[in-house]
Design a protein around this motif. Structure first.
Motif, PDB file in Angstrom:
ATOM      1  N   GLN A   1       0.840  -1.186   0.000  1.00 13.91           N
ATOM      2  CA  GLN A   1       0.000   0.000   0.000  1.00 13.91           C
ATOM      3  C   GLN A   1       0.883   1.247   0.000  1.00 13.91           C
ATOM      4  O   GLN A   1       1.755   1.389   0.848  1.00 13.91           O
ATOM      5  N   VAL A   2       0.677   2.112  -0.969  1.00  9.69           N
ATOM      6  CA  VAL A   2       1.447   3.343  -1.079  1.00  9.69           C
ATOM      7  C   VAL A   2       0.673   4.488  -0.425  1.00  9.69           C
ATOM      8  O   VAL A   2      -0.504   4.678  -0.691  1.00  9.69           O
ATOM      9  N   GLN A   3       1.354   5.215   0.434  1.00 12.13           N
ATOM     10  CA  GLN A   3       0.755   6.392   1.069  1.00 12.13           C
ATOM     11  C   GLN A   3       1.167   7.631   0.286  1.00 12.13           C
ATOM     12  O   GLN A   3       2.334   7.762  -0.128  1.00 12.13           O
ATOM     13  N   LEU A   4       0.218   8.550   0.087  1.00 13.25           N
ATOM     14  CA  LEU A   4       0.475   9.786  -0.633  1.00 13.25           C
ATOM     15  C   LEU A   4       0.140  10.969   0.262  1.00 13.25           C
ATOM     16  O   LEU A   4      -0.915  10.978   0.901  1.00 13.25           O
ATOM     17  N   VAL A   5       1.043  11.945   0.299  1.00 12.13           N
ATOM     18  CA  VAL A   5       0.824  13.133   1.125  1.00 12.13           C
ATOM     19  C   VAL A   5       1.074  14.374   0.282  1.00 12.13           C
ATOM     20  O   VAL A   5       2.186  14.578  -0.214  1.00 12.13           O
ATOM     21  N   GLU A   6       0.035  15.197   0.156  1.00 11.44           N
ATOM     22  CA  GLU A   6       0.152  16.437  -0.612  1.00 11.44           C
ATOM     23  C   GLU A   6       0.570  17.592   0.280  1.00 11.44           C
ATOM     24  O   GLU A   6       0.304  17.595   1.489  1.00 11.44           O
ATOM     25  N   SER A   7       1.184  18.587  -0.333  1.00 10.23           N
ATOM     26  CA  SER A   7       1.516  19.827   0.358  1.00 10.23           C
ATOM     27  C   SER A   7       1.607  20.939  -0.670  1.00 10.23           C
ATOM     28  O   SER A   7       1.651  20.676  -1.878  1.00 10.23           O
ATOM     29  N   GLY A   8       1.632  22.181  -0.175  1.00 14.26           N
ATOM     30  CA  GLY A   8       1.832  23.311  -1.068  1.00 14.26           C
ATOM     31  C   GLY A   8       0.609  24.134  -1.379  1.00 14.26           C
ATOM     32  O   GLY A   8       0.693  25.152  -2.066  1.00 14.26           O
ATOM     33  N   GLY A   9      -0.552  23.706  -0.895  1.00 13.44           N
ATOM     34  CA  GLY A   9      -1.750  24.486  -1.146  1.00 13.44           C
ATOM     35  C   GLY A   9      -1.746  25.784  -0.360  1.00 13.44           C
ATOM     36  O   GLY A   9      -0.882  26.019   0.478  1.00 13.44           O
ATOM     37  N   GLY A  10      -2.721  26.648  -0.657  1.00 11.36           N
ATOM     38  CA  GLY A  10      -2.811  27.907   0.057  1.00 11.36           C
ATOM     39  C   GLY A  10      -3.726  28.883  -0.639  1.00 11.36           C
ATOM     40  O   GLY A  10      -4.491  28.507  -1.536  1.00 11.36           O
ATOM     41  N   LEU A  11      -3.626  30.137  -0.214  1.00 11.82           N
ATOM     42  CA  LEU A  11      -4.434  31.219  -0.774  1.00 11.82           C
ATOM     43  C   LEU A  11      -3.558  32.069  -1.684  1.00 11.82           C
ATOM     44  O   LEU A  11      -2.464  32.481  -1.286  1.00 11.82           O
ATOM     45  N   VAL A  12      -4.042  32.334  -2.885  1.00  6.83           N
ATOM     46  CA  VAL A  12      -3.277  33.122  -3.847  1.00  6.83           C
ATOM     47  C   VAL A  12      -4.246  33.993  -4.638  1.00  6.83           C
ATOM     48  O   VAL A  12      -5.414  33.628  -4.814  1.00  6.83           O
ATOM     49  N   GLN A  13      -3.763  35.120  -5.088  1.00 12.51           N
ATOM     50  CA  GLN A  13      -4.590  35.997  -5.902  1.00 12.51           C
ATOM     51  C   GLN A  13      -4.653  35.491  -7.342  1.00 12.51           C
ATOM     52  O   GLN A  13      -3.730  34.795  -7.807  1.00 12.51           O
ATOM     53  N   ALA A  14      -5.711  35.853  -8.019  1.00 10.48           N
ATOM     54  CA  ALA A  14      -5.851  35.490  -9.430  1.00 10.48           C
ATOM     55  C   ALA A  14      -4.633  35.989 -10.213  1.00 10.48           C
ATOM     56  O   ALA A  14      -4.142  37.100  -9.986  1.00 10.48           O
ATOM     57  N   GLY A  15      -4.144  35.124 -11.099  1.00 10.48           N
ATOM     58  CA  GLY A  15      -2.945  35.440 -11.861  1.00 10.48           C
ATOM     59  C   GLY A  15      -1.665  34.947 -11.212  1.00 10.48           C
ATOM     60  O   GLY A  15      -0.601  34.960 -11.846  1.00 10.48           O
ATOM     61  N   GLY A  16      -1.759  34.518  -9.975  1.00 12.65           N
ATOM     62  CA  GLY A  16      -0.591  34.052  -9.247  1.00 12.65           C
ATOM     63  C   GLY A  16      -0.265  32.594  -9.530  1.00 12.65           C
ATOM     64  O   GLY A  16      -0.893  31.948 -10.386  1.00 12.65           O
ATOM     65  N   SER A  17       0.725  32.084  -8.798  1.00 14.07           N
ATOM     66  CA  SER A  17       1.204  30.719  -9.004  1.00 14.07           C
ATOM     67  C   SER A  17       1.317  29.976  -7.683  1.00 14.07           C
ATOM     68  O   SER A  17       1.520  30.584  -6.631  1.00 14.07           O
ATOM     69  N   LEU A  18       1.190  28.668  -7.769  1.00 14.65           N
ATOM     70  CA  LEU A  18       1.429  27.768  -6.645  1.00 14.65           C
ATOM     71  C   LEU A  18       2.058  26.499  -7.182  1.00 14.65           C
ATOM     72  O   LEU A  18       1.808  26.113  -8.337  1.00 14.65           O
ATOM     73  N   ARG A  19       2.831  25.849  -6.324  1.00 18.69           N
ATOM     74  CA  ARG A  19       3.403  24.556  -6.690  1.00 18.69           C
ATOM     75  C   ARG A  19       2.985  23.534  -5.645  1.00 18.69           C
ATOM     76  O   ARG A  19       3.339  23.680  -4.467  1.00 18.69           O
ATOM     77  N   LEU A  20       2.247  22.547  -6.087  1.00 14.27           N
ATOM     78  CA  LEU A  20       1.837  21.465  -5.207  1.00 14.27           C
ATOM     79  C   LEU A  20       2.858  20.331  -5.273  1.00 14.27           C
ATOM     80  O   LEU A  20       3.423  20.071  -6.338  1.00 14.27           O
TER      81      LEU A  20
END
Length: 121
Positions: A1-20
């Motif tokens: 069984q493989v466990q997956l953990v996400e990170s990197g989410g948040g609040l950003v203004q339109a036009g901005g960038s995020l990396r998950l």
């Protein structure tokens, strides 16, 4: 069984960038990103084969989002640029025991808990 953990989410203004980021506890083949907005079904965002040679994107994100992976680190990434308010959702990392990319949630064997992305206008 493989466990997956996400990170990197948040609040950003339109036009901005995020990396998950998604950390996997073991070897995976196809990796995908899905998202689910309030009151809506979970939808496909992007998928990537283990070699990185085959990618698939939803039409709504193509040209703005890029999926990538580092197999040595068991990591998958989703670079999101030119974000729009309609990109607001919980984003899920998913893994599949097959090296054929798929847009269907039922084809994926492993899921993370999700990370919230909120894009303000």
């Amino acid at each position: 069984q493989v466990q997956l953990v996400e990170s990197g989410g948040g609040l950003v203004q339109a036009g901005g960038s995020l990396r998950l980021s998604c950390a996997a506890s073991g070897r995976t083949f196809v990796m995908g990103w899905f998202r689910q907005a309030p009151g809506k079904e979970r939808e496909f965002v992007a998928a990537l084969s283990r070699s990185g040679m085959i990618t698939s994107y939803a039409s709504s994100v193509k040209g703005r989002f890029t999926i990538s992976r580092d197999n040595a680190k068991n990591m998958v990434y989703l670079q999101m640029n030119s974000l729009k308010p309609e990109d607001t959702a919980v984003y899920y990392c998913a893994g599949r025991n097959s090296d054929y990319t798929s847009r269907y949630t039922s084809d994926y064997n492993y899921w993370g808990q999700g990370t919230q992305v909120t894009v303000s206008s």
